[in-house]
Design a protein around this motif. Structure first.
Motif, mmCIF file in Angstrom:
data_model
loop_
_atom_site.group_PDB
_atom_site.id
_atom_site.type_symbol
_atom_site.label_atom_id
_atom_site.label_comp_id
_atom_site.label_asym_id
_atom_site.label_seq_id
_atom_site.Cartn_x
_atom_site.Cartn_y
_atom_site.Cartn_z
ATOM 1 N N PRO A 182 5.185 2.478 8.249
ATOM 2 C CA PRO A 182 3.824 2.781 7.831
ATOM 3 C C PRO A 182 2.963 1.742 7.151
ATOM 4 O O PRO A 182 1.641 1.762 7.403
ATOM 5 C CB PRO A 182 4.142 4.080 6.621
ATOM 6 N N GLY A 183 3.727 0.717 6.731
ATOM 7 C CA GLY A 183 2.946 -0.337 6.299
ATOM 8 C C GLY A 183 2.056 -1.069 7.295
ATOM 9 O O GLY A 183 0.916 -1.286 7.264
ATOM 10 N N ILE A 184 2.828 -1.507 8.361
ATOM 11 C CA ILE A 184 2.579 -2.079 9.699
ATOM 12 C C ILE A 184 1.294 -1.176 10.215
ATOM 13 O O ILE A 184 0.221 -1.640 10.522
ATOM 14 C CB ILE A 184 3.618 -2.458 10.445
ATOM 15 N N GLU A 185 1.462 0.284 10.456
ATOM 16 C CA GLU A 185 0.585 1.044 10.942
ATOM 17 C C GLU A 185 -0.938 1.081 9.985
ATOM 18 O O GLU A 185 -1.954 0.753 10.641
ATOM 19 C CB GLU A 185 0.929 2.371 10.799
ATOM 20 N N ARG A 186 -0.755 0.800 8.668
ATOM 21 C CA ARG A 186 -1.783 0.625 7.839
ATOM 22 C C ARG A 186 -2.784 -0.517 8.234
ATOM 23 O O ARG A 186 -3.984 -0.701 8.219
ATOM 24 C CB ARG A 186 -1.655 0.616 6.521
ATOM 25 N N VAL A 187 -1.900 -1.823 8.441
ATOM 26 C CA VAL A 187 -2.574 -3.031 8.726
ATOM 27 C C VAL A 187 -2.723 -3.415 10.167
ATOM 28 O O VAL A 187 -3.050 -4.576 10.432
ATOM 29 C CB VAL A 187 -1.955 -4.192 7.758
ATOM 30 N N TYR A 188 -2.455 -2.455 11.026
ATOM 31 C CA TYR A 188 -2.207 -2.844 12.372
ATOM 32 C C TYR A 188 -3.518 -3.461 13.019
ATOM 33 O O TYR A 188 -3.521 -4.567 13.826
ATOM 34 C CB TYR A 188 -1.792 -1.674 13.244
ATOM 35 N N PRO A 189 -4.696 -3.001 12.758
ATOM 36 C CA PRO A 189 -5.886 -3.588 13.131
ATOM 37 C C PRO A 189 -6.263 -4.968 12.549
ATOM 38 O O PRO A 189 -6.562 -5.832 13.647
ATOM 39 C CB PRO A 189 -7.103 -2.605 12.578
ATOM 40 N N ALA A 190 -5.694 -5.178 11.449
ATOM 41 C CA ALA A 190 -5.818 -6.502 11.008
ATOM 42 C C ALA A 190 -4.961 -7.751 11.573
ATOM 43 O O ALA A 190 -5.059 -8.568 12.049
ATOM 44 C CB ALA A 190 -5.566 -6.608 9.437
ATOM 45 N N SER A 198 0.699 -0.980 0.043
ATOM 46 C CA SER A 198 0.102 -0.036 0.138
ATOM 47 C C SER A 198 0.937 1.255 0.060
ATOM 48 O O SER A 198 0.238 2.498 -0.318
ATOM 49 C CB SER A 198 -0.807 0.075 1.208
ATOM 50 N N ILE A 199 2.234 1.137 0.389
ATOM 51 C CA ILE A 199 3.058 2.223 0.127
ATOM 52 C C ILE A 199 3.172 2.829 -1.316
ATOM 53 O O ILE A 199 3.610 2.124 -2.071
ATOM 54 C CB ILE A 199 4.529 1.931 0.866
#
Lengths: 227, 252
Positions: free
Chosen positions: A142-150, A115-116
């Motif tokens: 930033p990649g981990i931040e985006r998918v953190y809920p998942a 997604s970056i």
């Protein structure tokens, strides 16, 4: 006819239940830490450059996603013992759960890394950052931040799924429950209590990940907006 | 001439393209492009979309590789396959149309990242540097803001500051105001103008004709992958080819 519930014989074994819950959390903790590390490297492997590595990471993910966890656990359990290696049930369970969650984490992290935007990477290249530095500063966090809920959901799911390791007699919460109900003949009560303990563990984990998220993602803490 | 090891002579151009060819598949985007930018000069690349001007700019920083010809930047042969790309990019600053600030980092962290991790400038020194370059673009009070808290013009100025913090020898600007409204465009152009006044060597791709006229030491008009017309900023007022005449006629 009335339903008669007697929790006393279950609750008086609180010590064993507590030990089981602690072991469940330990299993989850080990598998999450190791699985997250596998996920980062697996995602990089699936994305980047080398065709052989890409295929290997892809095969790993597909093999795990398309087989039941219980079968994976048995494969590790009997696989290690047929090699003449003797490990405790706990170790086998931790290894199997790590392998399992590593594959799912690989896929989730890959989505995050993908997604970056290309422009972010070009900007970093333009500044002279190395490939490793670009991954670390511009893609991984930033990649981990985006998918953190998942990721959080997947890790909680893993903790719940660890109940399957009772099948190889890892002394985690479900195994303890099986033992208690066979001793007390209060099966329903036992599993009601155990279900509540699992709910509590889930809350504890979600709260922990929420706190960890605050520490890891200061921008989100300050602005509260998704990246 | 031994281009791989010879240090650049004092008079050597900062950027030189010599007969550069480049195709994307069957599409020829650069068809024998040559130009040179001496130290301290501002060159403006203009042309229609698809004329090859952005590609030419990106070749300078090795974001594109070329099929044929020579590119020399700060004494390095950019067309050499053995080029140390990271070393080149420490000498060349590039700013893009879409800012590309890192959204998860504060403006200060955006700026200190490369000096600290690439040039190993100590943290405290890098922070001082960040304050300095932010003052240069008029954003000293935004040090601890995140990119999303800034307007487009401010983000672009911050992106320029981020490049400046690497103390490049030449700055490349790829349509840096194309995403901005006229007011925000003005504030970004002022920053670029100030850089020109300080003697920064620059190559700009822009559609801002009046700005080009004011700032350019050299204007290169690209058309169908070739340098169609080149000269001082005067060519914008008195073009000698019908294509440029038509382009500036519609561009104004």
């Amino acid at each position: 006819m009335g339903l008669e519930l007697d929790f006393s014989v279950v609750l008086e074994r609180w010590r064993a239940l507590l030990d089981g819950a602690a072991l469940t959390l330990q299993l989850a903790f080990i598998a999450v830490i190791c699985g997250a590390a596998i996920g980062v490297f697996g995602a990089i492997g699936r994305r980047g450059g080398n065709a052989l590595v890409e295929r290997l990471c892809g095969a790993y993910v597909e093999a795990i996603r398309n087989t039941p966890l219980l079968v994976q656990i048995f494969l590790v359990y009997f696989g290690l013992s047929s090699l003449g290696l003797k490990f405790s049930a706990f170790t086998v369970a931790a290894v199997a759960l790590t392998i399992n969650v590593g594959a799912y984490t690989t896929e989730i992290m890959r989505a995050g890394f993908d997604s970056i935007h290309k422009g972010q990477i070009e900007a970093a290249e333009g500044l002279g950052l190395s490939r490793a530095q670009i991954y670390w500063h511009v893609i991984i966090w930033p990649g981990i931040e985006r998918v953190y809920p998942a990721l959080t959901s997947q890790f909680v799911l893993l903790m719940l799924a660890s109940s399957v390791t009772s099948q190889i007699s890892a002394e985690e919460l479900t195994a303890v429950a099986n033992y208690i109900q066979s001793e007390t003949y209060r099966s329903f009560e036992t599993y009601i209590v155990v279900a509540f303990i699992y709910i509590a563990l889930s809350f504890v984990m979600r709260f922990g990940f929420w706190l960890l998220g605050l520490a890891l993602f200061p921008r989100r803490r300050r602005l509260g907006t998704p990246l | 001439m031994n281009a791989h090891s010879a240090p650049p002579a004092a008079a050597a151009p900062v950027v030189a393209l010599r007969n550069v060819h480049k195709s994307f598949g069957p599409l020829k985007v650069l068809d024998g492009v040559s130009f040179t930018v001496p130290r301290g000069e501002v060159m403006v690349l203009i042309g229609r979309s698809g004329s090859g001007k952005s590609t030419a700019l990106r070749c300078i920083d090795r974001f594109e590789t070329i099929d044929n010809g020579e590119i020399e930047v700060c004494g390095r042969r950019v067309d050499d396959a053995r080029l140390d790309v990271r070393a080149l990019r420490q000498d060349v600053g590039i700013v893009f149309q879409s800012y590309n600030l890192f959204p998860h980092l504060t403006i200060e962290e955006n700026i200190t990242l490369a000096p600290h991790s690439v040039k190993k400038v100590p943290k405290a020194e890098a922070r001082a540097l960040a304050a300095k370059v932010l003052a240069q673009v008029g954003l000293e009070e935004k040090l601890h803001a995140y990119p999303e808290q800034l307007s487009g013009g401010q983000q672009q100025r911050a992106a320029i500051a981020r490049s400046l913090a690497m103390q490049p020898k030449v700055m490349l600007f790829d349509e840096v105001t194309s995403a901005l409204d006229p007011e925000l465009t003005g504030e970004v152009l002022k920053v670029i103008e100030a850089l020109a006044t300080e003697g920064m060597t620059m190559v700009l791709v822009t559609h801002e004709m009046s700005f080009a006229r004011g700032i350019a030491d050299q204007v290169v008009f690209m058309h169908k992958g070739k340098v169609h017309e080149a000269g001082s900023a005067d060519i914008l007022s008195s073009p000698s080819t019908p294509e440029l005449a038509q382009f500036v006629g519609t561009g104004l």
